[in-house]
Design a protein around this motif. Structure first.
Motif, PDB file in Angstrom:
ATOM      1  N   ARG A  87       0.856  -1.184   0.000  1.00  9.41           N
ATOM      2  CA  ARG A  87       0.000   0.000   0.000  1.00  9.41           C
ATOM      3  C   ARG A  87       0.893   1.234   0.000  1.00  9.41           C
ATOM      4  NH1 ARG A  87      -5.304  -1.296   2.867  1.00  9.41           N
ATOM      5  NH2 ARG A  87      -5.310  -3.563   3.031  1.00  9.41           N
ATOM      6  N   PHE A  88       0.343   2.340  -0.498  1.00  9.33           N
ATOM      7  CA  PHE A  88       1.105   3.580  -0.557  1.00  9.33           C
ATOM      8  C   PHE A  88       0.353   4.710   0.138  1.00  9.33           C
ATOM      9  CE2 PHE A  88       2.855   1.117  -3.981  1.00  9.33           C
ATOM     10  CZ  PHE A  88       4.202   1.465  -4.002  1.00  9.33           C
ATOM     11  N   VAL A  89       1.110   5.719   0.520  1.00 11.70           N
ATOM     12  CA  VAL A  89       0.522   6.978   0.964  1.00 11.70           C
ATOM     13  C   VAL A  89       0.588   7.947  -0.206  1.00 11.70           C
ATOM     14  CG1 VAL A  89       0.702   8.933   2.552  1.00 11.70           C
ATOM     15  CG2 VAL A  89       1.160   6.602   3.367  1.00 11.70           C
ATOM     16  N   LYS A 121      -1.910  13.883  11.612  1.00 14.45           N
ATOM     17  CA  LYS A 121      -2.171  13.066  12.804  1.00 14.45           C
ATOM     18  C   LYS A 121      -3.105  11.909  12.474  1.00 14.45           C
ATOM     19  CE  LYS A 121      -3.555  13.426  17.651  1.00 14.45           C
ATOM     20  NZ  LYS A 121      -4.031  14.344  18.717  1.00 14.45           N
ATOM     21  N   ARG A 122      -4.138  12.194  11.660  1.00 12.05           N
ATOM     22  CA  ARG A 122      -5.054  11.129  11.255  1.00 12.05           C
ATOM     23  C   ARG A 122      -4.320  10.050  10.470  1.00 12.05           C
ATOM     24  NH1 ARG A 122      -7.366   9.574   6.694  1.00 12.05           N
ATOM     25  NH2 ARG A 122      -6.527  11.353   5.539  1.00 12.05           N
ATOM     26  N   ILE A 123      -3.482  10.482   9.529  1.00  6.21           N
ATOM     27  CA  ILE A 123      -2.742   9.533   8.701  1.00  6.21           C
ATOM     28  C   ILE A 123      -1.804   8.690   9.566  1.00  6.21           C
ATOM     29  CG2 ILE A 123      -0.924   9.350   6.962  1.00  6.21           C
ATOM     30  CD1 ILE A 123      -3.624   9.803   5.763  1.00  6.21           C
ATOM     31  N   MET A 124      -1.156   9.325  10.537  1.00  9.23           N
ATOM     32  CA  MET A 124      -0.233   8.593  11.400  1.00  9.23           C
ATOM     33  C   MET A 124      -0.952   7.467  12.127  1.00  9.23           C
ATOM     34  SD  MET A 124       0.900   8.118  14.744  1.00  9.23           S
ATOM     35  CE  MET A 124       0.354   9.553  15.683  1.00  9.23           C
ATOM     36  N   HIS A 125      -2.140   7.753  12.657  1.00 12.36           N
ATOM     37  CA  HIS A 125      -2.902   6.716  13.361  1.00 12.36           C
ATOM     38  C   HIS A 125      -3.375   5.622  12.396  1.00 12.36           C
ATOM     39  CE1 HIS A 125      -2.893   8.517  17.298  1.00 12.36           C
ATOM     40  NE2 HIS A 125      -3.355   9.666  16.832  1.00 12.36           N
ATOM     41  N   GLU A 126      -3.768   6.029  11.192  1.00 11.26           N
ATOM     42  CA  GLU A 126      -4.217   5.049  10.207  1.00 11.26           C
ATOM     43  C   GLU A 126      -3.063   4.140   9.787  1.00 11.26           C
ATOM     44  OE1 GLU A 126      -6.493   4.876   5.856  1.00 11.26           O
ATOM     45  OE2 GLU A 126      -6.449   6.753   7.019  1.00 11.26           O
ATOM     46  N   LEU A 127      -1.892   4.715   9.578  1.00 10.84           N
ATOM     47  CA  LEU A 127      -0.731   3.905   9.216  1.00 10.84           C
ATOM     48  C   LEU A 127      -0.354   2.951  10.342  1.00 10.84           C
ATOM     49  CD1 LEU A 127       1.670   6.435   7.425  1.00 10.84           C
ATOM     50  CD2 LEU A 127       0.027   4.857   6.417  1.00 10.84           C
ATOM     51  N   ALA A 128      -0.397   3.437  11.577  1.00  5.78           N
ATOM     52  CA  ALA A 128      -0.074   2.575  12.724  1.00  5.78           C
ATOM     53  C   ALA A 128      -1.028   1.390  12.778  1.00  5.78           C
ATOM     54  CB  ALA A 128      -0.122   3.386  14.014  1.00  5.78           C
ATOM     55  N   ASP A 129      -2.306   1.641  12.510  1.00  8.80           N
ATOM     56  CA  ASP A 129      -3.292   0.545  12.520  1.00  8.80           C
ATOM     57  C   ASP A 129      -2.974  -0.474  11.432  1.00  8.80           C
ATOM     58  OD1 ASP A 129      -4.633   1.725  14.628  1.00  8.80           O
ATOM     59  OD2 ASP A 129      -6.181   2.655  13.369  1.00  8.80           O
ATOM     60  N   PHE A 140       7.190   7.966   0.820  1.00 10.44           N
ATOM     61  CA  PHE A 140       8.343   8.646   0.238  1.00 10.44           C
ATOM     62  C   PHE A 140       8.668   9.843   1.129  1.00 10.44           C
ATOM     63  CE2 PHE A 140       6.129   6.715  -3.449  1.00 10.44           C
ATOM     64  CZ  PHE A 140       7.135   5.866  -3.882  1.00 10.44           C
ATOM     65  N   PRO A 141       9.568   9.667   2.082  1.00 13.65           N
ATOM     66  CA  PRO A 141       9.770  10.713   3.096  1.00 13.65           C
ATOM     67  C   PRO A 141      10.468  11.971   2.593  1.00 13.65           C
ATOM     68  CG  PRO A 141      11.286   8.881   3.452  1.00 13.65           C
ATOM     69  CD  PRO A 141      10.325   8.443   2.391  1.00 13.65           C
ATOM     70  N   ALA A 156      10.343  13.536   9.022  1.00 14.52           N
ATOM     71  CA  ALA A 156      10.203  12.525  10.079  1.00 14.52           C
ATOM     72  C   ALA A 156       8.759  12.212  10.473  1.00 14.52           C
ATOM     73  CB  ALA A 156      10.966  12.977  11.330  1.00 14.52           C
ATOM     74  N   ASN A 157       7.792  13.033  10.054  1.00 15.60           N
ATOM     75  CA  ASN A 157       6.436  12.914  10.601  1.00 15.60           C
ATOM     76  C   ASN A 157       5.853  11.506  10.523  1.00 15.60           C
ATOM     77  OD1 ASN A 157       6.518  15.599  11.208  1.00 15.60           O
ATOM     78  ND2 ASN A 157       5.204  16.265   9.537  1.00 15.60           N
ATOM     79  N   LEU A 158       5.883  10.898   9.334  1.00 13.13           N
ATOM     80  CA  LEU A 158       5.223   9.607   9.158  1.00 13.13           C
ATOM     81  C   LEU A 158       5.974   8.460   9.834  1.00 13.13           C
ATOM     82  CD1 LEU A 158       3.942   9.891   5.474  1.00 13.13           C
ATOM     83  CD2 LEU A 158       2.692  10.262   7.594  1.00 13.13           C
ATOM     84  N   PHE A 159       7.208   8.690  10.243  1.00 11.31           N
ATOM     85  CA  PHE A 159       7.941   7.663  10.982  1.00 11.31           C
ATOM     86  C   PHE A 159       7.323   7.436  12.360  1.00 11.31           C
ATOM     87  CE2 PHE A 159      11.001   8.738   7.746  1.00 11.31           C
ATOM     88  CZ  PHE A 159      11.717   7.568   7.526  1.00 11.31           C
ATOM     89  N   GLN A 160       6.529   8.393  12.826  1.00 11.00           N
ATOM     90  CA  GLN A 160       5.877   8.223  14.121  1.00 11.00           C
ATOM     91  C   GLN A 160       4.974   6.995  14.133  1.00 11.00           C
ATOM     92  OE1 GLN A 160       6.425   9.941  16.941  1.00 11.00           O
ATOM     93  NE2 GLN A 160       5.051   8.482  17.963  1.00 11.00           N
ATOM     94  N   ALA A 161       4.451   6.604  12.975  1.00 10.21           N
ATOM     95  CA  ALA A 161       3.579   5.430  12.904  1.00 10.21           C
ATOM     96  C   ALA A 161       4.307   4.173  13.348  1.00 10.21           C
ATOM     97  CB  ALA A 161       3.045   5.257  11.484  1.00 10.21           C
ATOM     98  N   THR A 162       5.577   4.027  12.969  1.00 11.83           N
ATOM     99  CA  THR A 162       6.319   2.828  13.361  1.00 11.83           C
ATOM    100  C   THR A 162       6.653   2.854  14.850  1.00 11.83           C
ATOM    101  OG1 THR A 162       8.529   3.734  12.905  1.00 11.83           O
ATOM    102  CG2 THR A 162       7.347   2.751  11.084  1.00 11.83           C
ATOM    103  N   VAL A 163       6.883   4.064  15.379  1.00 11.10           N
ATOM    104  CA  VAL A 163       7.141   4.186  16.818  1.00 11.10           C
ATOM    105  C   VAL A 163       5.890   3.790  17.590  1.00 11.10           C
ATOM    106  CG1 VAL A 163       7.733   5.775  18.687  1.00 11.10           C
ATOM    107  CG2 VAL A 163       8.874   5.978  16.465  1.00 11.10           C
TER     108      VAL A 163
END
Length: 283
Positions: A87-89, A121-129, A140-141, A156-163
């Motif tokens: 899947r992609f963002v 923030k919404r995307i980060m939670h969706e990616l974490a799920d 693509f950071p 760095a924003n979307l890396f929060q999903a992995t954390v």
């Protein structure tokens, strides 16, 4: 083959992908969808005059991983899906694009409204799920495309999903090579190029080789900025391995290792049997 004919063949292949998504995906398992996607993407590369070579594929993770890559072109998505469907963002505007937007939505693309800070923030939670559920997600950071010769800073924003999800990061490096063994900028989708102009440049630059260098995965850390820096360093090292020494602008080539053994990926045996990849992403 004339440029116009090659474009027609690509369009027919794209429309066939729509038919496959509409008729075969509803009854297909996840594994079957991935196989169809990969076969379609491999055939797309072949029609575009491109072959795929994968380096260090033994390091690949297939579940619950955030794949991060340098970004050169809209065709990056097809290259990655030919290597391993994911899947992609994407920027939200892609959803409105004819054909491609519909396919992207059907293939599970996560759409981001970049002009809205609150959407991150919404995307980060969706990616974490998605990561917790075992899905592979690619971002693509760099946030935009380049000509591929040098990396842009990784955001760095979307890396929060992995954390948040405690899932690993898999950096990969994309690199395009021309028929003479030099780095090619023909696929680059940059500046004021239209999609049509970019396609013309890519087709005129063929034959090309798309390299995917799979970097060793990074364990999820406690700080997204550290992960982003580590991922950028890994992609930079892979780019240094792939680039000829004379093509490394403003960087010291001393101590750079030779490329890992590579694997040529065969083209799909059943042309047009699978859906289109997720379409052009963040520009």
């Amino acid at each position: 083959m004339k440029l116009a004919l090659r474009k027609i063949r690509l369009l027919v292949h794209l429309l066939h992908g729509m038919w496959v998504v509409a008729t075969r995906f509803p009854k297909a398992t996840v594994q079957q969808r991935d196989a169809l996607n990969r076969a379609w993407s491999l055939r797309f590369l072949q029609l575009a005059g491109m072959r795929l070579v994968v380096h260090n594929d033994a390091a690949r993770l297939d579940e619950g991983v955030l794949v991060v890559s340098n970004h050169i072109s809209w065709i990056d998505i097809y290259v990655i899906n030919a290597w391993r469907p994911t899947r992609f963002v994407s920027k939200a505007e892609v959803r409105q694009w004819p054909v491609v937007g519909w396919l992207a939505e059907q293939l599970g693309t996560v759409f981001l409204q970049r002009e809205k800070r609150s959407d991150a923030k919404r995307i980060m939670h969706e990616l974490a799920d998605h990561l917790v559920a075992g899905h592979a997600i690619c971002v693509f950071p760099e946030g935009t495309t380049s000509d591929g010769r040098e990396l842009l800073p990784f955001h760095a924003n979307l890396f929060q999903a992995t954390v948040s999800a405690s899932r690993p990061v898999q950096p990969i490096c994309l690199y395009y090579e021309d028929a003479h063994g030099n780095q090619s900028t023909a696929p680059a989708y940059i500046d004021d190029l239209s999609l049509g102009e970019s396609l013309d440049a890519l087709l005129r630059g063929a034959p090309l080789t798309a390299h995917v260098y799979v970097c060793d995965p990074l364990a999820p850390g406690a700080e997204r900025r550290v992960l982003a820096a580590e991922a950028q360093a890994a992609v930079q090292q892979a780019l240094d391995r792939l680039q000829p020494v004379t093509a490394r602008p403003a960087r010291e080539a001393v101590g750079v290792q030779p490329p890992e053994p590579r694997v040529d990926v065969p083209h799909a045996s059943h042309a047009g049997d699978a859906p289109a990849a997720n379409g052009p992403l963040t520009q």
